[in-house]
Design an enzyme around this catalytic site. Structure first.
Site, mmCIF file in Angstrom:
data_model
loop_
_atom_site.group_PDB
_atom_site.id
_atom_site.type_symbol
_atom_site.label_atom_id
_atom_site.label_comp_id
_atom_site.label_asym_id
_atom_site.label_seq_id
_atom_site.Cartn_x
_atom_site.Cartn_y
_atom_site.Cartn_z
ATOM 1 N N LYS A 101 2.558 -15.041 2.582
ATOM 2 C CA LYS A 101 3.671 -16.125 0.650
ATOM 3 C C LYS A 101 5.230 -16.634 0.560
ATOM 4 C CE LYS A 101 1.828 -17.469 -3.154
ATOM 5 N NZ LYS A 101 0.593 -18.497 -3.023
ATOM 6 N N ASP B 194 -2.989 -18.070 0.057
ATOM 7 C CA ASP B 194 -3.991 -18.723 -0.698
ATOM 8 C C ASP B 194 -4.648 -20.339 0.543
ATOM 9 O OD1 ASP B 194 -1.315 -20.291 -1.082
ATOM 10 O OD2 ASP B 194 -1.462 -20.419 -2.786
ATOM 11 N N ASP C 101 -6.748 -7.136 4.282
ATOM 12 C CA ASP C 101 -7.614 -6.163 3.271
ATOM 13 C C ASP C 101 -8.108 -7.105 2.828
ATOM 14 O OD1 ASP C 101 -8.735 -4.423 2.605
ATOM 15 O OD2 ASP C 101 -8.157 -4.939 0.452
ATOM 16 N N TYR D 138 0.537 -0.949 -0.247
ATOM 17 C CA TYR D 138 -0.159 0.454 -0.062
ATOM 18 C C TYR D 138 0.862 1.261 0.112
ATOM 19 C CZ TYR D 138 -4.511 -2.409 0.928
ATOM 20 O OH TYR D 138 -5.953 -2.879 0.736
ATOM 21 N N ASP E 12 -12.459 -9.048 4.210
ATOM 22 C CA ASP E 12 -14.052 -8.966 3.594
ATOM 23 C C ASP E 12 -14.144 -10.631 3.594
ATOM 24 O OD1 ASP E 12 -13.274 -6.427 3.307
ATOM 25 O OD2 ASP E 12 -14.633 -6.539 0.616
HETATM 26 C C1 IPM Z 1 -10.641 -1.946 4.207
HETATM 27 C C2 IPM Z 1 -10.965 -0.615 3.234
HETATM 28 C C3 IPM Z 1 -9.679 0.068 2.785
HETATM 29 C C4 IPM Z 1 -8.326 -1.009 2.887
HETATM 30 C C5 IPM Z 1 -8.986 1.041 1.446
HETATM 31 C C6 IPM Z 1 -10.583 1.709 1.598
HETATM 32 C C7 IPM Z 1 -8.098 1.695 1.257
HETATM 33 O O1 IPM Z 1 -10.872 -1.567 2.129
HETATM 34 O O2 IPM Z 1 -10.011 -0.728 5.463
HETATM 35 O O3 IPM Z 1 -10.593 -2.327 4.074
HETATM 36 O O4 IPM Z 1 -7.903 -1.264 1.486
HETATM 37 O O5 IPM Z 1 -7.829 -0.503 3.713
HETATM 38 MN MN MN Z 2 -10.987 -3.694 2.609
#
Ligand code: IPM
Ligand code: MN
Ligand code: NAD
Length: 355
Positions: A189, A222, A246, A143, A250
């Protein structure tokens, strides 16, 4: 207690869910006799529209003068075609994380029994429920590495980690494991990436020298995405870098029921924090009054506990959320057959009533 809080609602559903989270905060203030002084500032796309930039010096000053930061979410289609550096995400959220050195992002996951049917996992995998916490490195890695190219024919993002960056996040994760169920899973990884070879080596050293009481194992990213789906109960604390964290968050959000439930704390070494939902501005549902405010409300609970040491108050919020779901009051994203489907405001009313 008297605390100053910077409130950065941002874009899309950000302001909608933040309004509700603030109502919950005020309820806690009344009930437990605390004074929370709120300082609002525009951030992200809203700030671009008003001031031409995603993060103003004034907004940053408000954050600097506060005891804690409550963050909504930034970004949306309206600003997607701006140059990378001027976009809400890269121009506001990343600089905030960097400015306050918020290297430790704590992302609790898990599904409780009443949300079993909101999760896409089979009931027999979920059992009575599971919980684990992702500790994501937040101010380094790909990042923040040097970037180059023209975004036409060639582009590159450098992924780099230093020993000290790995050591400090590893310590946070090991400490958390020590106060939890004593298990840490490192995700990297290391079969391919040089940064991961260093990462794994440093994690092993910290383990041997400072945390040998903790059970440590390692997974490649993975494989980790699969193992989480089939044996979520085996995880306690998961330590990983910025990018992998990240993505894993999710996945974890979805199997926990919905990203609309998931809060996170982004902390520095002085425990100063920015509290942010794991999800985004959800442009597809913004303005409809149907977003799940629980992620943002849980950010308030995390802030109270982590930044201000108000454990009882945080528990009161978490218990009220549980009771609300138990009573079958749910937003559309977690809705299951037989439950009452309500909107952003109504579910918050129900939570406040139960506090
Ligand atoms: C998160 C988001 C952020 C990240 C983005 C919006 C910069 O996806 O907080 O998970 O990737 O950290
Ligand atoms: Mn995110
Ligand atoms: P998203 O998290 O905004 O949405 C993904 C899906 O989850 C959508 O279907 C959305 O409706 C749903 N969702 C998210 N939050 C919800 C809630 N509280 N209640 C109910 N449903 C919810 O991810 P995206 O669509 O990839 O990104 C949209 C924008 O948000 C992009 O500009 C992205 O960069 C930004 N973003 C910002 C942050 C942040 O500010 N912390 C985090 C992630 C994404």
């Amino acid at each position: 207690m008297n605390k100053k809080i910077a409130v950065l609602s941002g874009d899309g559903i950000g302001p909608e869910v933040m309004n509700e989270a603030i109502r919950v905060l005020q309820k806690i203030g009344q009930k437990y006799n605390h004074k929370f002084e709120l300082q609002e500032a525009l951030i992200g796309g809203a700030s671009i529209d008003q001031y031409g930039e995603p993060l103003t010096a004034e907004a940053l000053k408000i954050c600097e003068e506060s005891d804690s930061i409550l963050f909504g979410s930034v970004g949306g289609p309206k600003w997607d075609n701006l140059p990378r550096e001027k976009r809400p995400e890269v121009g506001a959220l990343l600089p905030l994380r960097k400015h306050f050195n918020l290297f430790a992002n704590i992302r609790p996951s898990g599904v409780v029994k009443m949300l079993r049917d909101s999760s896409p996992l089979k009931n027999e995998i979920i059992g009575e429920g599971f919980s684990y916490t992702i500790v994501r490195e937040l101010t380094g890695g790909i990042y923040f590495g040097e970037k180059g190219g023209d975004e036409q024919n060639e582009a590159w993002d450098k992924m780099a980690y230093s020993r000290s960056e790995i050591e400090r996040i590893a310590r946070v994760a090991f400490e958390l494991a020590r106060s939890s169920r004593g298990k840490l899973t490192n995700v990297d990884k290391a079969n391919v990436l040089k940064t991961s070879v260093l990462w794994r080596k440093v994690v092993k050293e910290i383990h041997a020298n400072e945390f040998s009481d903790i059970e440590l194992d390692h997974l490649y990213i993975d494989n980790a995405t699969m193992q989480i789906l089939t044996r979520p109960h085996d995880f306690d604390v998961i330590l990983t870098g910025n990018m992998f964290g990240d993505i894993l968050s999710d996945e974890s959000a979805q199997i926990s029921g919905s990203i609309g439930m998931m809060a996170s704390a982004s902390l520095n070494d002085k425990n100063f924090g920015l509290f942010e939902p794991m999800g985004g501005s959800a442009p597809d549902i913004a303005g409809q009054g149907i977003a799940n405010p629980i992620a943002q409300i849980r950010c308030v609970a995390m802030m109270l506990e982590v930044s201000f040491g108000l454990k009882e108050e945080a528990e009161a919020i978490e218990n009220a959320i549980k009771k609300t779901l138990d009573d079958g009051i749910m937003t559309g994203d977690i809705w299951i057959d037989g439950a009452q489907k309500v909107g952003t405001k109504a579910i918050t009313d129900a939570i406040i009533e139960r506090i």
